[in-house]
Design a protein around this motif. Structure first.
Motif, PDB file in Angstrom:
ATOM      1  N   ASP A 182       0.862  -1.191   0.000  1.00  0.00           N
ATOM      2  CA  ASP A 182       0.000   0.000   0.000  1.00  0.00           C
ATOM      3  C   ASP A 182       0.895   1.238   0.000  1.00  0.00           C
ATOM      4  O   ASP A 182       1.654   1.473   0.949  1.00  0.00           O
ATOM      5  N   CYS A 183       0.773   2.037  -1.061  1.00  0.00           N
ATOM      6  CA  CYS A 183       1.691   3.171  -1.215  1.00  0.00           C
ATOM      7  C   CYS A 183       1.492   4.225  -0.131  1.00  0.00           C
ATOM      8  O   CYS A 183       2.324   5.118   0.020  1.00  0.00           O
ATOM      9  N   CYS A 184       0.405   4.145   0.621  1.00  0.00           N
ATOM     10  CA  CYS A 184       0.205   5.096   1.722  1.00  0.00           C
ATOM     11  C   CYS A 184       0.886   4.636   3.015  1.00  0.00           C
ATOM     12  O   CYS A 184       0.985   5.397   3.975  1.00  0.00           O
ATOM     13  N   SER A 185       1.342   3.396   3.020  1.00  0.00           N
ATOM     14  CA  SER A 185       1.955   2.864   4.238  1.00  0.00           C
ATOM     15  C   SER A 185       3.372   3.405   4.421  1.00  0.00           C
ATOM     16  O   SER A 185       4.086   3.691   3.459  1.00  0.00           O
ATOM     17  N   ASN A 186       3.774   3.493   5.678  1.00  0.00           N
ATOM     18  CA  ASN A 186       5.134   3.919   6.005  1.00  0.00           C
ATOM     19  C   ASN A 186       6.183   2.888   5.616  1.00  0.00           C
ATOM     20  O   ASN A 186       7.369   3.198   5.582  1.00  0.00           O
ATOM     21  N   THR A 187       5.757   1.654   5.365  1.00  0.00           N
ATOM     22  CA  THR A 187       6.714   0.609   4.978  1.00  0.00           C
ATOM     23  C   THR A 187       6.478   0.155   3.535  1.00  0.00           C
ATOM     24  O   THR A 187       6.815  -0.971   3.167  1.00  0.00           O
ATOM     25  N   TYR A 188       5.920   1.048   2.727  1.00  0.00           N
ATOM     26  CA  TYR A 188       5.735   0.747   1.299  1.00  0.00           C
ATOM     27  C   TYR A 188       7.104   0.477   0.675  1.00  0.00           C
ATOM     28  O   TYR A 188       8.009   1.306   0.765  1.00  0.00           O
ATOM     29  N   CYS A 189       7.223  -0.698   0.022  1.00  0.00           N
ATOM     30  CA  CYS A 189       8.557  -1.128  -0.436  1.00  0.00           C
ATOM     31  C   CYS A 189       8.886  -0.671  -1.854  1.00  0.00           C
ATOM     32  O   CYS A 189       9.951  -0.997  -2.375  1.00  0.00           O
ATOM     33  N   GLY A 190       7.978   0.084  -2.469  1.00  0.00           N
ATOM     34  CA  GLY A 190       8.254   0.591  -3.809  1.00  0.00           C
ATOM     35  C   GLY A 190       7.645  -0.284  -4.876  1.00  0.00           C
ATOM     36  O   GLY A 190       7.185  -1.394  -4.606  1.00  0.00           O
ATOM     37  N   SER A 191       7.667   0.222  -6.120  1.00  0.00           N
ATOM     38  CA  SER A 191       7.013  -0.497  -7.213  1.00  0.00           C
ATOM     39  C   SER A 191       7.840  -1.686  -7.674  1.00  0.00           C
ATOM     40  O   SER A 191       7.322  -2.597  -8.316  1.00  0.00           O
ATOM     41  N   ASP A 192       9.135  -1.681  -7.358  1.00  0.00           N
ATOM     42  CA  ASP A 192      10.019  -2.779  -7.737  1.00  0.00           C
ATOM     43  C   ASP A 192      11.256  -2.708  -6.847  1.00  0.00           C
ATOM     44  O   ASP A 192      11.473  -1.705  -6.179  1.00  0.00           O
ATOM     45  N   ARG A 193      12.064  -3.768  -6.878  1.00  0.00           N
ATOM     46  CA  ARG A 193      13.309  -3.708  -6.121  1.00  0.00           C
ATOM     47  C   ARG A 193      14.192  -2.603  -6.675  1.00  0.00           C
ATOM     48  O   ARG A 193      14.226  -2.394  -7.900  1.00  0.00           O
ATOM     49  N   VAL A 194      14.831  -1.850  -5.785  1.00  0.00           N
ATOM     50  CA  VAL A 194      15.718  -0.729  -6.149  1.00  0.00           C
ATOM     51  C   VAL A 194      15.075   0.229  -7.151  1.00  0.00           C
ATOM     52  O   VAL A 194      15.743   0.732  -8.041  1.00  0.00           O
ATOM     53  N   SER A 195      13.761   0.472  -6.960  1.00  0.00           N
ATOM     54  CA  SER A 195      13.082   1.405  -7.860  1.00  0.00           C
ATOM     55  C   SER A 195      13.461   2.860  -7.554  1.00  0.00           C
ATOM     56  O   SER A 195      13.263   3.732  -8.397  1.00  0.00           O
ATOM     57  N   GLU A 196      13.980   3.114  -6.367  1.00  0.00           N
ATOM     58  CA  GLU A 196      14.185   4.497  -5.926  1.00  0.00           C
ATOM     59  C   GLU A 196      15.621   4.979  -6.177  1.00  0.00           C
ATOM     60  O   GLU A 196      16.577   4.227  -5.955  1.00  0.00           O
ATOM     61  N   PRO A 197      15.764   6.235  -6.621  1.00  0.00           N
ATOM     62  CA  PRO A 197      17.104   6.736  -6.963  1.00  0.00           C
ATOM     63  C   PRO A 197      18.066   6.752  -5.769  1.00  0.00           C
ATOM     64  O   PRO A 197      19.274   6.555  -5.953  1.00  0.00           O
ATOM     65  N   GLU A 198      17.541   6.954  -4.564  1.00  0.00           N
ATOM     66  CA  GLU A 198      18.418   6.987  -3.383  1.00  0.00           C
ATOM     67  C   GLU A 198      18.986   5.592  -3.099  1.00  0.00           C
ATOM     68  O   GLU A 198      20.167   5.448  -2.756  1.00  0.00           O
ATOM     69  N   ALA A 199      18.134   4.563  -3.248  1.00  0.00           N
ATOM     70  CA  ALA A 199      18.604   3.186  -3.056  1.00  0.00           C
ATOM     71  C   ALA A 199      19.571   2.810  -4.183  1.00  0.00           C
ATOM     72  O   ALA A 199      20.590   2.145  -3.958  1.00  0.00           O
ATOM     73  N   GLN A 200      19.257   3.257  -5.400  1.00  0.00           N
ATOM     74  CA  GLN A 200      20.146   2.993  -6.541  1.00  0.00           C
ATOM     75  C   GLN A 200      21.527   3.593  -6.319  1.00  0.00           C
ATOM     76  O   GLN A 200      22.542   2.974  -6.639  1.00  0.00           O
ATOM     77  N   ALA A 201      21.570   4.802  -5.755  1.00  0.00           N
ATOM     78  CA  ALA A 201      22.857   5.472  -5.532  1.00  0.00           C
ATOM     79  C   ALA A 201      23.739   4.651  -4.592  1.00  0.00           C
ATOM     80  O   ALA A 201      24.923   4.428  -4.871  1.00  0.00           O
ATOM     81  N   VAL A 202      23.149   4.159  -3.503  1.00  0.00           N
ATOM     82  CA  VAL A 202      23.913   3.349  -2.543  1.00  0.00           C
ATOM     83  C   VAL A 202      24.330   2.032  -3.195  1.00  0.00           C
ATOM     84  O   VAL A 202      25.492   1.614  -3.102  1.00  0.00           O
TER      85      VAL A 202
END
Ligand SMILES: *[C@@H]1O[C@H](CO)[C@@H](O)[C@H](O)[C@H]1NC(C)=O
Ligand SMILES: *[C@@H]1O[C@H](CO)[C@@H](O)[C@H](O)[C@H]1NC(C)=O
Ligand SMILES: *[C@@H]1O[C@H](CO)[C@@H](O)[C@H](O)[C@H]1NC(C)=O
Ligand SMILES: *[C@@H]1O[C@H](CO)[C@@H](O)[C@H](O)[C@H]1NC(C)=O
Ligand SMILES: [Zn+2]
Length: 362
Positions: A182-202
């Motif tokens: 659920d994208c409204c949840s505080n533990t929403y894991c994203g649309s896919d693994r490493v979908s987020e630029p901040e996670a990608q950077a690390v």
């Protein structure tokens, strides 16, 4: 009029003042806004240019730089490294405060402490004071956004909420336990693994140096815990016993400073099961020592830890982190001199004695 003795005294005072200025001028025991932290990074790199450089290694969803301080004595050789990131969760303000404190401490110590100097020769410290820059800025916006946790990327089409939990977005049993879709949840894991630029950077920075990184420390609050891999209870780190042993000793070091008790264990054992954390990802990449620090407190103030607890929290956490760093360093550069290491050393001596090479370079 000043006689020469008095003049000498004044000169001495000015020298003392100059030497301590740096600590006095930046208040490590207050929470700092993102612009203040960015300025601090620039100043630290300027004031300690012999050991510190800034590296920009990615951009946030809102196109802000993600930057770290690389701290170490350059030897001209490829070096081992220690990773530390703070502020992956926006509202955990004590974490960025700790990263800044950690940097100031190692920069103060290495000139007088031969052990720290040796570690700075053998290893580089990569310290990211604020990983989730957009989220951190948002948590400073006003009282209504103070408890923001996630990054600031919009949810999938049709979703009315923003943000992905970056510490559920890494490619480590992604989406299996302790997450929400659920994208409204505080533990929403994203649309896919490493979908987020901040996670990608690390993932990209650490992934390209994974053979060199000995230890991955990721700093959070709150709960007073040291967490080891893995968050998914179906997986066990191959060096779980050693991770526990070193973690328990770090917790002892923490307790010795101000008496605070930090529990040690896997996330499912002492907190809750989860997946997609950066700690688990780092361990799965082969980085042997990976720990999540959950700093103070135990729930009294939670994420809104009062500023008068910044100093003691940083002091105790520094002691714990330093224990882990020392252990990892000594294991790598001195070798375990009991058990297998001692046997190997003895065998080497036997060979050297046999061929008559026992002088000079030993
Ligand atoms: C850098 O050095 C200047 C000049 O001594 C000092 O005013 C400033 O506080 C220092 N900055 C930091 C972050 O240590
Ligand atoms: C962001 O990082 C890039 C690459 O290092 C750099 O050229 C640019 O000046 C940085 N921007 C800011 C605002 O610091
Ligand atoms: C924000 O919260 C602080 C502390 O809880 C309070 O002192 C302050 O009055 C609040 N500000 C506004 C505008 O509500
Ligand atoms: C939390 O810490 C406070 C202060 O150290 C203590 O009084 C309290 O009993 C602790 N609460 C829990 C649930 O451990
Ligand atoms: Zn957190």
């Amino acid at each position: 009029m000043l006689n020469s003795a008095a003049l000498g005294f004044v000169v001495l005072l000015s020298a003392v003042e100059a030497a301590t200025n740096e600590r006095v001028n930046y208040d490590y025991y207050k929470y700092h806004s993102m612009p203040e932290i960015s300025k601090w990074m620039t100043q630290i790199a300027q004031n300690h240019s012999e050991v510190v450089t800034i590296m920009d290694y990615g951009q946030t969803y809102e196109k802000r730089n993600i930057s770290l301080l690389k701290i170490g004595l350059s030897t001209g050789e490829r070096k081992k490294a220690i990773w530390m990131d703070c502020g992956i969760h926006a509202r955990e303000w004590i974490a960025p405060a700790f990263c800044q404190y950690f940097v100031s401490q190692i920069l103060q110590t290495y000139k007088t402490d031969p052990k720290m100097e040796e570690m700075m020769k053998n290893m580089d410290f990569y310290v990211t004071p604020v990983l989730n820059v957009d989220g951190y800025l948002y948590s400073w916006k006003d009282n209504n956004t103070r408890l923001w946790r996630k990054n600031r990327s919009p949810g999938p089409p049709g979703c009315k909420c923003d943000g992905t939990d970056l510490n559920r977005n890494f490619d480590a049993n992604w989406g299996t336990v302790g997450v929400s879709s659920d994208c409204c949840s505080n533990t929403y894991c994203g649309s896919d693994r490493v979908s987020e630029p901040e996670a990608q950077a690390v993932a990209s920075f650490v992934g390209s140096r994974k053979e060199d990184i000995l230890c991955f420390l990721t700093i959070h609050s709150y709960s007073q815990l040291l967490l080891i891999p893995y968050g998914n209870p179906n997986f066990i780190a191959p060096n779980q016993d050693e991770l526990m042993e070193v973690g328990l000793a770090a917790a002892e070091a923490i307790k010795a400073v101000h008496g605070k008790i930090y529990k040690v264990g896997t996330s499912p054992a002492v907190l809750y099961a989860n997946s997609g954390s950066s700690r688990d990802w780092a361990r799965m990449q082969g980085i042997p020592f990976a720990y999540t620090f959950e700093l103070r407190d135990n729930g009294t103030f939670g994420f809104e830890l009062p500023e008068n607890q910044i100093q003691p929290t940083c002091e105790e956490a520094y002691s714990g982190a330093l224990h882990i760093v020392n252990y990892v360093h000594d294991k790598t550069f001195k070798g375990p001199m009991d058990g297998a290491g001692a046997t190997a050393a003895a065998a080497l001596w036997t060979v050297l004695l046999a061929v008559g090479v026992t002088s000079a370079s030993m």
